[in-house]
Scaffold this motif. Sequence first.
Motif, PDB file in Angstrom:
ATOM      1  N   ASP A   1     137.000  10.392 216.645  1.00  0.00           N
ATOM      2  CA  ASP A   1     136.542  11.238 215.668  1.00  0.00           C
ATOM      3  C   ASP A   1     134.830  11.210 216.274  1.00  0.00           C
ATOM      4  O   ASP A   1     134.272  10.229 216.141  1.00  0.00           O
ATOM      5  N   GLU A   2     134.493  12.597 216.369  1.00  0.00           N
ATOM      6  CA  GLU A   2     133.113  12.598 216.986  1.00  0.00           C
ATOM      7  C   GLU A   2     132.024  12.032 216.097  1.00  0.00           C
ATOM      8  O   GLU A   2     130.720  11.761 216.546  1.00  0.00           O
ATOM      9  N   SER A   3     132.097  12.253 214.714  1.00  0.00           N
ATOM     10  CA  SER A   3     131.314  11.625 213.775  1.00  0.00           C
ATOM     11  C   SER A   3     131.246  10.263 213.419  1.00  0.00           C
ATOM     12  O   SER A   3     130.375   9.791 212.877  1.00  0.00           O
ATOM     13  N   ASP A   4     132.371   9.485 213.764  1.00  0.00           N
ATOM     14  CA  ASP A   4     132.495   8.173 213.636  1.00  0.00           C
ATOM     15  C   ASP A   4     133.485   7.643 214.926  1.00  0.00           C
ATOM     16  O   ASP A   4     134.635   7.623 214.786  1.00  0.00           O
ATOM     17  N   ILE A   5     132.955   7.126 215.898  1.00  0.00           N
ATOM     18  CA  ILE A   5     133.520   6.899 217.097  1.00  0.00           C
ATOM     19  C   ILE A   5     134.405   5.324 216.719  1.00  0.00           C
ATOM     20  O   ILE A   5     135.378   5.014 217.686  1.00  0.00           O
ATOM     21  N   ARG A   6     134.202   4.663 215.560  1.00  0.00           N
ATOM     22  CA  ARG A   6     134.989   3.661 215.310  1.00  0.00           C
ATOM     23  C   ARG A   6     136.507   3.996 214.934  1.00  0.00           C
ATOM     24  O   ARG A   6     137.521   3.225 214.886  1.00  0.00           O
ATOM     25  N   LYS A   7     136.592   5.348 214.679  1.00  0.00           N
ATOM     26  CA  LYS A   7     138.098   6.047 214.190  1.00  0.00           C
ATOM     27  C   LYS A   7     138.740   6.774 215.472  1.00  0.00           C
ATOM     28  O   LYS A   7     138.158   7.583 216.004  1.00  0.00           O
ATOM     29  N   ILE A   8     139.712   5.911 215.773  1.00  0.00           N
ATOM     30  CA  ILE A   8     140.510   6.360 217.231  1.00  0.00           C
ATOM     31  C   ILE A   8     141.799   6.768 216.813  1.00  0.00           C
ATOM     32  O   ILE A   8     142.436   6.266 215.966  1.00  0.00           O
ATOM     33  N   LYS A   9     142.377   7.821 217.453  1.00  0.00           N
ATOM     34  CA  LYS A   9     143.769   8.325 217.194  1.00  0.00           C
ATOM     35  C   LYS A   9     144.374   7.780 218.939  1.00  0.00           C
ATOM     36  O   LYS A   9     143.598   8.362 219.643  1.00  0.00           O
ATOM     37  N   ALA A  10     145.586   7.357 218.736  1.00  0.00           N
ATOM     38  CA  ALA A  10     146.147   6.902 220.264  1.00  0.00           C
ATOM     39  C   ALA A  10     147.802   7.505 220.266  1.00  0.00           C
ATOM     40  O   ALA A  10     148.137   7.427 219.090  1.00  0.00           O
ATOM     41  N   LEU A  11     148.116   7.984 221.258  1.00  0.00           N
ATOM     42  CA  LEU A  11     149.257   8.341 221.591  1.00  0.00           C
ATOM     43  C   LEU A  11     150.027   7.507 222.779  1.00  0.00           C
ATOM     44  O   LEU A  11     149.441   7.310 223.691  1.00  0.00           O
ATOM     45  N   ILE A  12     151.111   6.908 222.238  1.00  0.00           N
ATOM     46  CA  ILE A  12     151.938   5.886 223.555  1.00  0.00           C
ATOM     47  C   ILE A  12     153.008   6.863 223.681  1.00  0.00           C
ATOM     48  O   ILE A  12     154.082   6.978 222.811  1.00  0.00           O
ATOM     49  N   VAL A  13     153.296   7.039 225.030  1.00  0.00           N
ATOM     50  CA  VAL A  13     154.900   7.568 225.121  1.00  0.00           C
ATOM     51  C   VAL A  13     155.581   6.615 225.577  1.00  0.00           C
ATOM     52  O   VAL A  13     155.481   5.431 226.369  1.00  0.00           O
ATOM     53  N   GLY A  14     156.712   6.812 224.965  1.00  0.00           N
ATOM     54  CA  GLY A  14     157.650   5.582 224.821  1.00  0.00           C
ATOM     55  C   GLY A  14     158.068   5.131 226.435  1.00  0.00           C
ATOM     56  O   GLY A  14     158.196   5.952 227.096  1.00  0.00           O
ATOM     57  N   PRO A  15     157.991   3.756 226.616  1.00  0.00           N
ATOM     58  CA  PRO A  15     158.454   3.417 228.202  1.00  0.00           C
ATOM     59  C   PRO A  15     159.847   3.911 228.407  1.00  0.00           C
ATOM     60  O   PRO A  15     160.963   4.147 227.954  1.00  0.00           O
ATOM     61  N   PRO A  16     160.142   4.295 229.930  1.00  0.00           N
ATOM     62  CA  PRO A  16     161.347   4.864 230.403  1.00  0.00           C
ATOM     63  C   PRO A  16     162.207   3.536 230.263  1.00  0.00           C
ATOM     64  O   PRO A  16     161.771   2.547 230.324  1.00  0.00           O
ATOM     65  N   ASN A  17     163.466   3.763 230.172  1.00  0.00           N
ATOM     66  CA  ASN A  17     164.677   2.860 230.293  1.00  0.00           C
ATOM     67  C   ASN A  17     164.396   1.951 229.134  1.00  0.00           C
ATOM     68  O   ASN A  17     165.015   0.535 229.231  1.00  0.00           O
ATOM     69  N   THR A  18     164.004   2.519 227.910  1.00  0.00           N
ATOM     70  CA  THR A  18     163.976   1.655 226.692  1.00  0.00           C
ATOM     71  C   THR A  18     164.374   2.553 225.585  1.00  0.00           C
ATOM     72  O   THR A  18     164.665   3.661 225.933  1.00  0.00           O
ATOM     73  N   PRO A  19     164.684   2.036 224.386  1.00  0.00           N
ATOM     74  CA  PRO A  19     165.396   2.937 223.533  1.00  0.00           C
ATOM     75  C   PRO A  19     164.234   4.010 222.968  1.00  0.00           C
ATOM     76  O   PRO A  19     164.427   5.155 222.295  1.00  0.00           O
TER      77      PRO A  19
END
Length: 461
Positions: A29-47
Amino acid sequence: MSDQAIIRIAREIRQIQQGHDLSLAVACDESDIRKIKALIVGPPNTPYEFGFFEFTIKFPEGEEWVCHSLWPCTYFLGDYPASPPKVTARTTNSGRCRFNPNIYAGGKVCLTWPGQKGEEWSSAQGLESVLISIQSLMSTNPYENEPGYENRDSALDRKAMANYIDKIKHETLRIAVIQPLEDALGIKTRNARAPSPTDDGKEADDSECPEEKVRETMESFDDLRKRRFLWYYESYIHTIEVESKKVKVNEQFKNMSFEGPSNEMAGSFKYPQLKERLGVIKDEIINETKRWAIEGLAAQQQEVRIADNLHLQYKQIVEDFKERKDFTVDLSLVDESPFVWLMTYFGRPMTNLGGGVFKIKIHLSTKFPDEQPRVFVETPIFHHRVSKDGVLCYFTDRPGELRYHIDAIVQTLEEESPPFDPRTTVNLEASTLFWGTPEDRKKYNRALRRSVENSTESQEM
């Protein structure tokens, strides 16, 4: 929050954004750097394979304390990195799905920092280590994250583990792949939000998620999801074909011992429906890509800056090729539009692609570089980085400049001994042969050479 903490957070965000880990993405969030959104792509060869799992991360602000001594000073008690950030899972089907013993339906993510000795948070850790810790929970057997797992070895326990993995695979496709893409594309399919047996009849919509909502000013991961979906479409379909043979349509999920009301993964297997929805998503992404040309034409007529910028980049790249006397690539604009580039690649002599002529279309959005190019190899080629539908899987360190995209495309096609990375294997048959036995590699090379020979024949027709 102290200035040092803010500088450190900004640095850690930048390192991830400029890094080479294809499974992690962050935005703040450009107005508050403490707030972050993250995306994790599920590892291959796992459920969790190639699912798009979203999290919000909030860094502690700390409590300001002023020391009134001979030399006044200010301290921030509990400030980052002395204290860990708070992590909340957002891919929970509106608080209805517990994806892991340590990732709760309500959004809680248990990373054991306040736990036993040796598991506490350390100021040497950072944002990337937090994401990697979450990613490590998405293991081949997530059942092992449940306390007491090491003491379970009966046939009944092994059956429970298999049942747990089976339903995670299904819900990864439904909730972590299909739902966010349908929302991003505005697709409303029949039964697309069919409630599970434990639901109250209310539609499952992540926008109603009970966790803290992310500000709209924050960068969206929609473009990343769409491009990766085209990369991994064959893998998604392969999962459905394999897993649908294990279960019956509408067969109910088995509950695990650690699951309870409002904190479980409940539902039933509906693989035929998931396959249909995946096909609709794919068609809509392709149609959206084609619409970029129409939107680009309107931008040209209205003299929008992006049209001039792309046209200028095109001219500079063409001139650069002439000066370098690089005859590997020829560029032209389709219908004089700077939003659709036609790239003709001529295979270099003495390589597996030598003598080949391949037509490649580069589609650009009026929102470039926020929306990255979508690249399709129109001349059929048997290549582990080109899907059966012609989608090219490539990436560049400089996504805002098209010359680096062109270089990356050429490098991707020509690389003969790349390191094994299942996140870039978009043609399952070609990948199996490429990284198989020496005899498999020979089969791969023969198939590739056949497509090279056919490419010249198609040019003559």
